[in-house]
Design a protein around this motif. Structure first.
Motif, short mmCIF file in Angstrom:
data_model
loop_
_atom_site.label_atom_id
_atom_site.label_comp_id
_atom_site.label_asym_id
_atom_site.label_seq_id
_atom_site.Cartn_x
_atom_site.Cartn_y
_atom_site.Cartn_z
N ASP A 68 0.81 -1.21 0.00
CA ASP A 68 0.00 0.00 0.00
C ASP A 68 0.85 1.27 0.00
O ASP A 68 0.52 2.25 -0.68
CB ASP A 68 -0.94 0.01 1.22
CG ASP A 68 -2.02 -1.06 1.12
OD1 ASP A 68 -2.15 -1.68 0.04
OD2 ASP A 68 -2.72 -1.29 2.12
N LYS A 96 0.70 3.94 -3.03
CA LYS A 96 0.32 5.33 -2.80
C LYS A 96 1.37 6.28 -3.36
O LYS A 96 1.03 7.30 -4.00
CB LYS A 96 0.13 5.58 -1.30
CG LYS A 96 -0.40 6.97 -0.97
CD LYS A 96 -0.68 7.11 0.51
CE LYS A 96 -1.24 8.50 0.82
NZ LYS A 96 -1.54 8.65 2.27
N THR A 151 -5.46 1.92 -5.78
CA THR A 151 -5.97 0.69 -5.22
C THR A 151 -5.07 0.26 -4.07
O THR A 151 -4.02 0.86 -3.83
CB THR A 151 -6.04 -0.41 -6.31
OG1 THR A 151 -6.75 -1.53 -5.80
CG2 THR A 151 -4.66 -0.83 -6.75
N THR A 152 -5.46 -0.79 -3.36
CA THR A 152 -4.68 -1.32 -2.25
C THR A 152 -4.46 -2.82 -2.46
O THR A 152 -5.12 -3.45 -3.29
CB THR A 152 -5.42 -1.11 -0.92
OG1 THR A 152 -6.63 -1.90 -0.93
CG2 THR A 152 -5.76 0.36 -0.70
N LYS A 153 -3.58 -3.37 -1.65
CA LYS A 153 -3.32 -4.81 -1.75
C LYS A 153 -4.59 -5.61 -1.51
O LYS A 153 -4.89 -6.56 -2.24
CB LYS A 153 -2.24 -5.22 -0.74
CG LYS A 153 -1.94 -6.72 -0.78
CD LYS A 153 -1.07 -7.18 0.38
CE LYS A 153 0.38 -6.80 0.17
NZ LYS A 153 1.26 -7.42 1.21
#
Length: 446
Positions: free
Chosen positions: A267, A271, A277-279
């Motif tokens: 993450d 960023k 998006t995120t893991k």
């Protein structure tokens, strides 16, 4: 007759531009040649996405420029991304260049040739957010039965490592009717597989129709009788909708294959990259796709050595890859590009560390790919015949699992003579890290 030598560098999206320009030149009556000694005008459609691509473009320009002294070459035209980004530097540092055409100005290629043939300099740079008119007719250069269909231009994402919005502009979708017309032209000229490309395909239509319209486009394209396969490239995970997954699952012409560039999984790094998006969101999306389409092939691309990435981040990425088991995976070492925010970030990673991490990821992926291929023994696959290898006495084929030029192959033995472009059934009998080996069962009659 004026003879044109055309050199196309970089990505598949750039190749589409090259094919369109070649089509315009041929329609105007110019002759296309591969013999640099016979060329009156040379055109280099350049790339500058990363440092190595920039170097390759410059080397090609210099090499072709030298032909003015030793051959009949009268003019050298530079188009594409390097031309757009470094127009002033090219004019100053590369005097052998006679004309420069920007990324939104492909319509001016005829005028550029006309001007250099009478000894005049020429430059043309249209507003980056201008979308050149569509051209159905183009020169198909793949030499196979696959063609690229570029459905949009530019990008709105603004990832911190990427220069594309500065040289290709904001996201602009090509009208659906134009794309259907282009696809019909490709089909009439022997193309049976369409590879859908753009900087990002998943948000197609949002600017024209107010919604993501890729599923509708896929339905329209699948109505073209001669198109057998439609392959999706460059789908951002956060933009993949349930409607798109449903279309891939239920449309028999859409390959169960998604190219999903992730770049990383941590993450903090995502960023810093400007990714959206995120893991956890990535995992959820992959699980959703695989649960609905069990035989889906997932390809991804990653960046290693991004500024601020640590050994711990790298180890977590390795664990993520091992857990997800991507069918296909490519890795690029981070390249700091001037004009991007990431190039100014602190904690730049040393080149030898980037290379080490890349090698470790590829070694892991090789093991994963080998294990996944082992599970294909005895399975039946539909493949397209692409050629014959005389030394090996095998046919070179691809299945739905293999995107052209970036993935593996299926090597097929057959007692009967096979014809390039045909779709056939094979049984997989052997494998290695990236390729499958099979035997022909029968030719498809569909």
């Amino acid at each position: 007759m004026v003879r044109i030598l055309f050199v196309s560098l970089g990505c598949d999206k750039n190749l589409v531009d090259s094919e369109v320009m070649l089509g315009m030149l041929q329609e105007r009556g110019y002759s296309i040649t591969n013999d640099e000694k016979e060329a009156d005008v040379a055109i280099v459609n350049t790339c500058c996405f990363i440092h190595d691509a920039k170097e390759e473009s410059i080397e090609n320009i210099i090499e072709l420029g030298s032909l003015k002294k030793t051959a009949k070459l009268k003019g050298l035209i530079v188009t594409g991304c390097l031309a757009q980004r470094y127009q002033d530097e090219i004019l100053k540092e590369l005097p052998e260049v006679d004309a420069i055409v920007g990324t939104s100005s492909t319509e001016s290629i005829i005028e550029a040739v006309e001007q250099v043939m009478i000894g005049k300099q020429f430059t043309c740079f249209t507003d980056l957010d201008f979308l050149p008119p569509s051209h159905e007719e183009r020169v198909i250069t793949s030499g196979t039965y696959m063609g690229y269909l570029k459905i949009a231009e530019g990008c709105n994402k603004r990832c911190t490592y990427c220069i594309i919005p500065q040289i290709r502009g904001n996201y602009r979708s090509v009208p659906m009717e134009d794309l259907v017309a282009q696809a019909n032209y490709l089909a009439k000229n022997g193309i049976t597989e369409l590879c859908i490309v753009a900087q990002e395909t998943t948000i197609y239509g949002i600017d024209l129709y107010g919604k993501k319209s890729l599923p509708e486009l896929l339905r329209r394209l699948s109505e073209i009788d001669d198109i057998q396969w439609i392959r999706l490239l460059y789908c951002y995970p956060e933009e993949i909708t349930d409607e798109l997954i449903f279309e891939i699952k239920n449309n028999p012409k859409v390959c169960h294959y998604i190219d999903m560039p992730l770049q990383h999984c941590e993450d903090r790094i995502l960023k810093r990259m400007g990714r959206r998006t995120t893991k956890e969101e990535i995992k959820q999306k992959i699980n959703s796709i695989r649960s609905q389409i069990p035989d889906i092939v997932l390809r991804t691309s990653l960046i290693t050595g991004f500024p601020g990435e640590t050994e711990n981040d790298h180890e977590n990425l390795m664990e993520f890859i091992n857990e997800i088991e991507f069918n296909r995976l490519g890795v690029f070492t981070y390249s700091p590009e001037e004009g991007t925010p990431a190039a100014e970030f602190e904690n730049q990673v040393e080149e030898n560390v980037k290379q080490k991490w890349r090698d470790e990821i590829m070694e892991l992926q090789q093991e994963i790919s080998y294990d996944l291929n082992s599970e294909m023994i005895g399975k039946r696959l539909k493949v397209i015949v692409e050629g014959y290898l005389y030394k090996e006495n095998m046919y070179l084929c691809r299945s739905y699992k293999d995107a052209p030029e970036i993935d593996g192959c299926v090597f097929v033995a057959s007692d009967e003579e096979l014809v390039s472009g045909d779709f056939i059934d094979v049984i997989i009998t052997d494998y290695n890290e990236y390729d499958l080996i099979g035997e022909c069962i029968n030719e498809f009659t569909e």
